[in-house]
Scaffold this motif. Structure first.
Motif, PDB file in Angstrom:
ATOM      1  N   LEU A 199       9.434   9.670 -15.896  1.00 44.38           N
ATOM      2  CA  LEU A 199       9.826   9.139 -14.594  1.00 44.38           C
ATOM      3  C   LEU A 199      11.325   8.872 -14.524  1.00 44.38           C
ATOM      4  O   LEU A 199      11.949   9.067 -13.470  1.00 44.38           O
ATOM      5  CB  LEU A 199       9.047   7.845 -14.319  1.00 44.38           C
ATOM      6  CG  LEU A 199       9.390   7.070 -13.042  1.00 44.38           C
ATOM      7  CD1 LEU A 199       9.181   7.938 -11.804  1.00 44.38           C
ATOM      8  CD2 LEU A 199       8.537   5.802 -12.954  1.00 44.38           C
ATOM      9  N   ALA A 200      11.911   8.442 -15.633  1.00 41.94           N
ATOM     10  CA  ALA A 200      13.329   8.072 -15.639  1.00 41.94           C
ATOM     11  C   ALA A 200      14.239   9.195 -15.139  1.00 41.94           C
ATOM     12  O   ALA A 200      15.137   8.941 -14.328  1.00 41.94           O
ATOM     13  CB  ALA A 200      13.737   7.612 -17.040  1.00 41.94           C
ATOM     14  N   PRO A 201      14.061  10.472 -15.573  1.00 42.68           N
ATOM     15  CA  PRO A 201      14.937  11.526 -15.054  1.00 42.68           C
ATOM     16  C   PRO A 201      14.815  11.711 -13.547  1.00 42.68           C
ATOM     17  O   PRO A 201      15.799  12.049 -12.889  1.00 42.68           O
ATOM     18  CB  PRO A 201      14.469  12.777 -15.810  1.00 42.68           C
ATOM     19  CG  PRO A 201      13.807  12.262 -17.038  1.00 42.68           C
ATOM     20  CD  PRO A 201      13.164  10.968 -16.634  1.00 42.68           C
ATOM     21  N   CYS A 202      13.621  11.512 -12.987  1.00 48.01           N
ATOM     22  CA  CYS A 202      13.445  11.632 -11.534  1.00 48.01           C
ATOM     23  C   CYS A 202      14.290  10.600 -10.807  1.00 48.01           C
ATOM     24  O   CYS A 202      14.938  10.888  -9.790  1.00 48.01           O
ATOM     25  CB  CYS A 202      11.977  11.463 -11.167  1.00 48.01           C
ATOM     26  SG  CYS A 202      10.889  12.756 -11.795  1.00 48.01           S
TER      27      CYS A 202
ATOM     28  N   LYS B  33       6.300  -0.482 -13.498  1.00 46.86           N
ATOM     29  CA  LYS B  33       6.258  -1.851 -14.011  1.00 46.86           C
ATOM     30  C   LYS B  33       6.874  -1.916 -15.413  1.00 46.86           C
ATOM     31  O   LYS B  33       7.606  -2.867 -15.743  1.00 46.86           O
ATOM     32  CB  LYS B  33       4.808  -2.328 -14.048  1.00 46.86           C
ATOM     33  CG  LYS B  33       4.610  -3.735 -14.604  1.00 46.86           C
ATOM     34  CD  LYS B  33       5.246  -4.790 -13.709  1.00 46.86           C
ATOM     35  CE  LYS B  33       4.739  -6.199 -14.004  1.00 46.86           C
ATOM     36  NZ  LYS B  33       4.872  -6.585 -15.419  1.00 46.86           N
ATOM     37  N   GLN B  34       6.601  -0.898 -16.254  1.00 47.18           N
ATOM     38  CA  GLN B  34       7.187  -0.870 -17.589  1.00 47.18           C
ATOM     39  C   GLN B  34       8.712  -0.788 -17.519  1.00 47.18           C
ATOM     40  O   GLN B  34       9.420  -1.503 -18.240  1.00 47.18           O
ATOM     41  CB  GLN B  34       6.640   0.320 -18.377  1.00 47.18           C
ATOM     42  CG  GLN B  34       5.209   0.152 -18.852  1.00 47.18           C
ATOM     43  CD  GLN B  34       4.734   1.368 -19.620  1.00 47.18           C
ATOM     44  OE1 GLN B  34       4.126   2.264 -19.066  1.00 47.18           O
ATOM     45  NE2 GLN B  34       5.033   1.405 -20.905  1.00 47.18           N
ATOM     46  N   LEU B  35       9.222   0.074 -16.653  1.00 50.37           N
ATOM     47  CA  LEU B  35      10.671   0.195 -16.509  1.00 50.37           C
ATOM     48  C   LEU B  35      11.267  -1.094 -15.961  1.00 50.37           C
ATOM     49  O   LEU B  35      12.384  -1.490 -16.336  1.00 50.37           O
ATOM     50  CB  LEU B  35      11.018   1.366 -15.595  1.00 50.37           C
ATOM     51  CG  LEU B  35      10.693   2.771 -16.130  1.00 50.37           C
ATOM     52  CD1 LEU B  35      11.037   3.825 -15.090  1.00 50.37           C
ATOM     53  CD2 LEU B  35      11.430   3.048 -17.425  1.00 50.37           C
ATOM     54  N   SER B  36      10.516  -1.770 -15.079  1.00 50.27           N
ATOM     55  CA  SER B  36      10.972  -3.048 -14.541  1.00 50.27           C
ATOM     56  C   SER B  36      10.998  -4.123 -15.622  1.00 50.27           C
ATOM     57  O   SER B  36      11.959  -4.897 -15.734  1.00 50.27           O
ATOM     58  CB  SER B  36      10.061  -3.476 -13.385  1.00 50.27           C
ATOM     59  OG  SER B  36      10.425  -4.761 -12.903  1.00 50.27           O
ATOM     60  N   ASP B  37       9.953  -4.163 -16.447  1.00 50.46           N
ATOM     61  CA  ASP B  37       9.890  -5.154 -17.527  1.00 50.46           C
ATOM     62  C   ASP B  37      11.035  -4.964 -18.525  1.00 50.46           C
ATOM     63  O   ASP B  37      11.508  -5.933 -19.133  1.00 50.46           O
ATOM     64  CB  ASP B  37       8.548  -5.066 -18.257  1.00 50.46           C
ATOM     65  CG  ASP B  37       7.380  -5.567 -17.410  1.00 50.46           C
ATOM     66  OD1 ASP B  37       7.642  -6.249 -16.392  1.00 50.46           O
ATOM     67  OD2 ASP B  37       6.227  -5.259 -17.749  1.00 50.46           O
TER      68      ASP B  37
ATOM     69  N   ALA C 156      15.264   8.141 -20.630  1.00 46.50           N
ATOM     70  CA  ALA C 156      14.932   9.544 -20.362  1.00 46.50           C
ATOM     71  C   ALA C 156      15.073  10.401 -21.611  1.00 46.50           C
ATOM     72  O   ALA C 156      14.365  11.403 -21.772  1.00 46.50           O
ATOM     73  CB  ALA C 156      15.834  10.084 -19.249  1.00 46.50           C
ATOM     74  N   ARG C 157      15.951  10.016 -22.527  1.00 46.36           N
ATOM     75  CA  ARG C 157      16.176  10.802 -23.747  1.00 46.36           C
ATOM     76  C   ARG C 157      15.224  10.418 -24.865  1.00 46.36           C
ATOM     77  O   ARG C 157      15.102  11.146 -25.852  1.00 46.36           O
ATOM     78  CB  ARG C 157      17.615  10.606 -24.243  1.00 46.36           C
ATOM     79  CG  ARG C 157      18.683  11.157 -23.309  1.00 46.36           C
ATOM     80  CD  ARG C 157      20.030  11.192 -24.004  1.00 46.36           C
ATOM     81  NE  ARG C 157      20.469   9.867 -24.430  1.00 46.36           N
ATOM     82  CZ  ARG C 157      21.209   9.048 -23.698  1.00 46.36           C
ATOM     83  NH1 ARG C 157      21.586   9.422 -22.480  1.00 46.36           N
ATOM     84  NH2 ARG C 157      21.581   7.863 -24.157  1.00 46.36           N
ATOM     85  N   CYS C 158      14.552   9.264 -24.743  1.00 48.09           N
ATOM     86  CA  CYS C 158      13.705   8.767 -25.827  1.00 48.09           C
ATOM     87  C   CYS C 158      12.499   9.672 -26.028  1.00 48.09           C
ATOM     88  O   CYS C 158      11.921  10.185 -25.075  1.00 48.09           O
ATOM     89  CB  CYS C 158      13.210   7.349 -25.534  1.00 48.09           C
ATOM     90  SG  CYS C 158      14.456   6.084 -25.782  1.00 48.09           S
TER      91      CYS C 158
END
Length: 211
Positions: free
Chosen positions: A118-121, A166-170, A194-196
């Motif tokens: 989701l991060a790259p989007c 929610k995970q990215l928010s946390d 995004a790179r992980c």
């Protein structure tokens, strides 16, 4: 009529029309997983685009110059192909590109958790917002609404998308803006996620990310 730099569509959005470029230039941009860079194809007057077999876009379309486009019903593609062989050839190019995208998406899905996908989007939307003069840190409900197009793009469902947000928010990478929408709190941290290759955490990042 599109002004230079104006975005026509972004990855994950529904294909609503078949387009024909009448004047000017359109740049189609799509990310290459191996390099992390965007590949760009420049279309000239007379060319068609928004073909292929998927119901959603896998690339973005940005006006390279002031451009006039014609919006045609997608259902007319087969009929037009009988009259214009260039359209049939163009359909082959875009179909092959979408097959490649699907293959890369499946591969990425097998090795990365949803937050990393989701991060790259979110980063793409931030960059396009900046290019259009909008706030690059605000993602509207096109991606986070009741039936987000990003679910189709990432081959996931609404509940799983909500959990990933929610995970990215946390983690402090984003802030959820009720009733819908997202504010990016840390672009660098989002790029790190995004790179992980494994689910990100504060311990992996080595710091707490704040605005």
């Amino acid at each position: 009529m599109l002004k230079a730099g104006q975005v026509l569509f972004v990855p994950g959005t529904e294909k609503k029309f078949l387009y024909r470029l009448n004047t000017g230039q359109i740049e189609l941009r799509w990310p290459i997983a191996a390099t992390g860079q965007d590949e760009i194809e420049t279309l000239q007057a007379g060319e068609y685009f928004s073909l292929g077999f998927l119901d959603y876009h896998v690339c973005s379309a940005v006006a390279g110059t002031d451009a006039a486009i014609e919006c045609l019903p997608r259902g007319r593609a087969a009929q037009l192909a009988e009259l214009d062989p260039d359209l049939k050839a163009r359909d082959g190019v875009e179909t092959q590109r979408e097959f490649t995208h699907r293959r890369e998406t499946v591969t990425a899905s097998a090795s990365k958790a949803l937050p990393q996908r989701l991060a790259p989007c979110l980063l793409v939307v931030a960059r396009l917002n900046a290019d259009e003069g909008r706030d690059p840190l605000i993602v509207n409900d096109e991606m986070t609404g009741p039936v987000p197009v990003v679910c189709t793009y990432l081959a996931t469902d609404v509940d799983s998308l909500g959990n990933a947000l929610k995970q990215l928010s946390d983690l402090g990478a984003i802030e959820l803006l009720p009733p819908r929408g997202v504010r990016i709190c840390d672009l660098d941290f989002l790029a790190y996620i995004a790179r992980c290759q494994e689910p990100a955490s504060h311990d992996q990042a080595g710091r707490v990310h704040q605005v």
